[in-house]
Design a protein around this motif. Structure first.
Motif, PDB file in Angstrom:
ATOM      1  N   VAL A   1      35.687   9.971 -55.138  1.00 59.80           N
ATOM      2  CA  VAL A   1      36.076  10.701 -54.195  1.00 59.80           C
ATOM      3  C   VAL A   1      35.801  11.852 -55.144  1.00 59.80           C
ATOM      4  O   VAL A   1      35.527  12.800 -54.568  1.00 59.80           O
ATOM      5  CB  VAL A   1      36.501  10.120 -52.905  1.00 59.80           C
ATOM      6  N   PHE A   2      37.097  11.640 -55.823  1.00 60.79           N
ATOM      7  CA  PHE A   2      37.473  13.470 -55.878  1.00 60.79           C
ATOM      8  C   PHE A   2      36.614  14.537 -56.117  1.00 60.79           C
ATOM      9  O   PHE A   2      36.132  15.277 -56.275  1.00 60.79           O
ATOM     10  CB  PHE A   2      39.061  13.195 -57.148  1.00 60.79           C
ATOM     11  N   PRO A   3      35.461  14.178 -57.377  1.00 62.47           N
ATOM     12  CA  PRO A   3      34.337  14.245 -58.622  1.00 62.47           C
ATOM     13  C   PRO A   3      33.163  14.759 -57.194  1.00 62.47           C
ATOM     14  O   PRO A   3      32.970  15.485 -57.398  1.00 62.47           O
ATOM     15  CB  PRO A   3      34.059  13.496 -59.244  1.00 62.47           C
ATOM     16  N   GLN A   4      33.107  14.406 -56.218  1.00 59.30           N
ATOM     17  CA  GLN A   4      32.507  14.591 -55.283  1.00 59.30           C
ATOM     18  C   GLN A   4      32.554  16.455 -54.759  1.00 59.30           C
ATOM     19  O   GLN A   4      31.865  16.406 -54.256  1.00 59.30           O
ATOM     20  CB  GLN A   4      32.140  13.366 -54.283  1.00 59.30           C
ATOM     21  N   PHE A   5      33.453  16.554 -54.642  1.00 55.72           N
ATOM     22  CA  PHE A   5      34.464  18.076 -53.670  1.00 55.72           C
ATOM     23  C   PHE A   5      34.168  18.487 -54.763  1.00 55.72           C
ATOM     24  O   PHE A   5      34.838  19.632 -54.468  1.00 55.72           O
ATOM     25  CB  PHE A   5      35.515  17.284 -52.619  1.00 55.72           C
ATOM     26  N   VAL A   6      34.249  18.131 -55.705  1.00 56.74           N
ATOM     27  CA  VAL A   6      34.519  19.386 -56.951  1.00 56.74           C
ATOM     28  C   VAL A   6      33.411  20.096 -57.536  1.00 56.74           C
ATOM     29  O   VAL A   6      32.276  19.257 -58.446  1.00 56.74           O
ATOM     30  CB  VAL A   6      35.240  18.955 -58.379  1.00 56.74           C
ATOM     31  N   ARG A   7      32.072  21.341 -57.364  1.00 56.15           N
ATOM     32  CA  ARG A   7      30.948  21.152 -57.079  1.00 56.15           C
ATOM     33  C   ARG A   7      31.562  23.050 -57.668  1.00 56.15           C
ATOM     34  O   ARG A   7      32.002  23.712 -57.503  1.00 56.15           O
ATOM     35  CB  ARG A   7      30.199  21.743 -55.378  1.00 56.15           C
ATOM     36  N   PRO A   8      30.648  22.893 -58.896  1.00 59.64           N
ATOM     37  CA  PRO A   8      30.668  24.207 -59.923  1.00 59.64           C
ATOM     38  C   PRO A   8      30.036  25.470 -58.807  1.00 59.64           C
ATOM     39  O   PRO A   8      30.255  26.461 -58.617  1.00 59.64           O
ATOM     40  CB  PRO A   8      30.382  24.730 -61.342  1.00 59.64           C
ATOM     41  N   ASP A   9      28.886  25.139 -57.522  1.00 59.63           N
ATOM     42  CA  ASP A   9      28.413  26.549 -56.998  1.00 59.63           C
ATOM     43  C   ASP A   9      29.359  27.063 -56.219  1.00 59.63           C
ATOM     44  O   ASP A   9      29.457  27.975 -55.257  1.00 59.63           O
ATOM     45  CB  ASP A   9      27.354  25.793 -56.745  1.00 59.63           C
ATOM     46  N   ARG A  10      30.806  25.950 -56.327  1.00 60.13           N
ATOM     47  CA  ARG A  10      32.001  26.959 -54.833  1.00 60.13           C
ATOM     48  C   ARG A  10      32.507  27.862 -55.299  1.00 60.13           C
ATOM     49  O   ARG A  10      33.602  27.819 -54.515  1.00 60.13           O
ATOM     50  CB  ARG A  10      31.676  25.380 -54.670  1.00 60.13           C
ATOM     51  N   GLY A  11      32.808  27.859 -56.828  1.00 58.14           N
ATOM     52  CA  GLY A  11      33.345  28.930 -57.126  1.00 58.14           C
ATOM     53  C   GLY A  11      34.503  27.827 -58.543  1.00 58.14           C
ATOM     54  O   GLY A  11      34.164  27.696 -58.990  1.00 58.14           O
ATOM     55  N   SER A  12      35.554  28.816 -58.368  1.00 62.24           N
ATOM     56  CA  SER A  12      36.407  28.595 -59.441  1.00 62.24           C
ATOM     57  C   SER A  12      36.540  26.974 -59.716  1.00 62.24           C
ATOM     58  O   SER A  12      37.675  27.116 -58.002  1.00 62.24           O
ATOM     59  CB  SER A  12      37.720  29.396 -59.668  1.00 62.24           C
ATOM     60  N   LEU A  13      36.806  26.508 -60.150  1.00 62.90           N
ATOM     61  CA  LEU A  13      37.327  24.809 -60.139  1.00 62.90           C
ATOM     62  C   LEU A  13      38.494  24.727 -60.312  1.00 62.90           C
ATOM     63  O   LEU A  13      39.183  24.145 -59.403  1.00 62.90           O
ATOM     64  CB  LEU A  13      36.284  23.912 -61.886  1.00 62.90           C
ATOM     65  N   ALA A  14      39.023  25.435 -61.230  1.00 59.85           N
ATOM     66  CA  ALA A  14      40.730  25.668 -61.038  1.00 59.85           C
ATOM     67  C   ALA A  14      41.365  25.875 -59.710  1.00 59.85           C
ATOM     68  O   ALA A  14      42.199  25.101 -59.201  1.00 59.85           O
ATOM     69  CB  ALA A  14      41.524  26.221 -62.464  1.00 59.85           C
ATOM     70  N   GLU A  15      40.675  26.589 -59.022  1.00 59.00           N
ATOM     71  CA  GLU A  15      41.109  26.978 -57.379  1.00 59.00           C
ATOM     72  C   GLU A  15      40.882  25.404 -57.014  1.00 59.00           C
ATOM     73  O   GLU A  15      41.422  25.289 -55.919  1.00 59.00           O
ATOM     74  CB  GLU A  15      40.362  28.630 -57.047  1.00 59.00           C
ATOM     75  N   GLN A  16      39.563  25.158 -56.834  1.00 54.44           N
ATOM     76  CA  GLN A  16      38.952  24.182 -56.170  1.00 54.44           C
ATOM     77  C   GLN A  16      40.542  23.047 -55.839  1.00 54.44           C
ATOM     78  O   GLN A  16      40.438  22.525 -55.143  1.00 54.44           O
ATOM     79  CB  GLN A  16      38.161  23.329 -55.998  1.00 54.44           C
ATOM     80  N   VAL A  17      41.029  22.777 -56.932  1.00 56.47           N
ATOM     81  CA  VAL A  17      41.809  21.179 -57.703  1.00 56.47           C
ATOM     82  C   VAL A  17      42.262  21.886 -57.189  1.00 56.47           C
ATOM     83  O   VAL A  17      43.093  20.950 -56.435  1.00 56.47           O
ATOM     84  CB  VAL A  17      41.475  21.129 -58.953  1.00 56.47           C
ATOM     85  N   ALA A  18      43.418  23.002 -57.597  1.00 58.76           N
ATOM     86  CA  ALA A  18      44.333  23.656 -56.832  1.00 58.76           C
ATOM     87  C   ALA A  18      44.863  23.331 -54.958  1.00 58.76           C
ATOM     88  O   ALA A  18      45.596  22.866 -54.794  1.00 58.76           O
ATOM     89  CB  ALA A  18      44.908  24.557 -56.953  1.00 58.76           C
ATOM     90  N   VAL A  19      43.325  23.375 -54.274  1.00 57.90           N
ATOM     91  CA  VAL A  19      43.191  23.704 -52.683  1.00 57.90           C
ATOM     92  C   VAL A  19      43.277  22.352 -52.593  1.00 57.90           C
ATOM     93  O   VAL A  19      44.240  21.727 -51.668  1.00 57.90           O
ATOM     94  CB  VAL A  19      42.223  24.000 -52.607  1.00 57.90           C
ATOM     95  N   MET A  20      42.533  21.472 -53.497  1.00 62.67           N
ATOM     96  CA  MET A  20      42.925  19.794 -53.436  1.00 62.67           C
ATOM     97  C   MET A  20      44.110  19.219 -53.441  1.00 62.67           C
ATOM     98  O   MET A  20      44.414  18.258 -52.541  1.00 62.67           O
ATOM     99  CB  MET A  20      41.450  18.961 -53.476  1.00 62.67           C
ATOM    100  N   GLY A  21      44.325  19.316 -54.323  1.00 56.58           N
ATOM    101  CA  GLY A  21      45.959  19.700 -55.125  1.00 56.58           C
ATOM    102  C   GLY A  21      46.959  19.496 -53.735  1.00 56.58           C
ATOM    103  O   GLY A  21      47.673  18.661 -53.429  1.00 56.58           O
ATOM    104  N   VAL A  22      46.790  20.405 -53.244  1.00 58.74           N
ATOM    105  CA  VAL A  22      47.449  21.007 -51.867  1.00 58.74           C
ATOM    106  C   VAL A  22      47.487  19.638 -50.543  1.00 58.74           C
ATOM    107  O   VAL A  22      48.679  19.450 -49.745  1.00 58.74           O
ATOM    108  CB  VAL A  22      47.759  22.166 -51.611  1.00 58.74           C
ATOM    109  N   ILE A  23      46.730  19.751 -50.477  1.00 54.82           N
ATOM    110  CA  ILE A  23      45.958  19.135 -48.978  1.00 54.82           C
ATOM    111  C   ILE A  23      46.226  17.740 -49.726  1.00 54.82           C
ATOM    112  O   ILE A  23      46.775  16.782 -48.775  1.00 54.82           O
ATOM    113  CB  ILE A  23      44.149  18.761 -49.676  1.00 54.82           C
TER     114      ILE A  23
END
Length: 196
Positions: A138-160
């Motif tokens: 599941v996790f890789p499906q929500f991390v997308r390069p076209d949505r901006g910084s991967l580090a920021e996406q992972v950080a937000v998802m980690g907080v969730i």
């Protein structure tokens, strides 16, 4: 800003629903929080919750680093994690079943220090095969390069993930701690609840 924000908000809402659905299903993490609260009270349960959140943060980092993919590619290693997790849950169950806290009234003090409860909770979370499956499937499906910084996406998802664990497992810890207080005067009821 509006067109970019709406899809991102929907994307994160969907991720939150996935995470909640996975965390709310009873498993080894929830069992550990529940047993810690029943045996040692709310504070121990909340220490277990903190350990689960810490373990969840480690899963997030591993997922981002691709360790989940490594486990999928090397099934022998994945099966070793599955086996270790199953053995640990069995060991926990046997220990709880044999614990004096389940055979007599609620003890005055905790059966173990909260720091040990925290460390065991983190280890339980790290050995949970459900988390590795989530990171692979599941996790890789929500991390997308076209949505901006991967580090920021992972950080937000980690907080969730951390927030959802804290809410769900925290509710379990508080409820189980309340049950422990209510049955504390009855040796038989306390034994039945803890063994259950």
């Amino acid at each position: 800003m509006g067109p970019q924000t709406a899809p991102m908000d929907q994307h994160l809402l969907l991720f939150t629903l996935f995470v909640f659905g996975i965390i709310v299903i009873p498993g080894m993490d929830m069992a550990y929080v529940l047993s810690s609260s029943l045996v040692d009270g709310r504070r121990a349960g909340l220490a277990a919750v903190a350990g689960m959140v810490t373990g969840g943060a480690a899963h997030t980092v591993m997922g981002a680093a691709g360790v989940g993919l490594l486990l999928a590619v090397l099934p022998g290693l994945f099966h070793a994690v599955l086996l270790a997790g199953a053995l640990y849950v069995a060991w926990m169950g046997i220990g709880l079943w044999r614990s004096p806290a389940t055979l007599a009234g609620v003890p005055e003090g905790a059966s173990r220090p909260r720091s040990q409860t925290f460390l065991r909770a983190a280890a339980t979370c790290l050995m949970n095969p459900k988390a590795y499956l989530f990171m692979v499937a599941v996790f890789p499906q929500f991390v997308r390069p076209d949505r901006g910084s991967l580090a920021e996406q992972v950080a937000v998802m980690g907080v969730i993930i951390a927030g959802t664990q804290a809410v769900v497992y925290g509710a379990v810890a508080l409820a189980a701690g309340g049950v422990r207080e209510r049955v504390g005067g009855s040796v038989r009821a306390q034994a039945i609840v803890a063994r259950g």
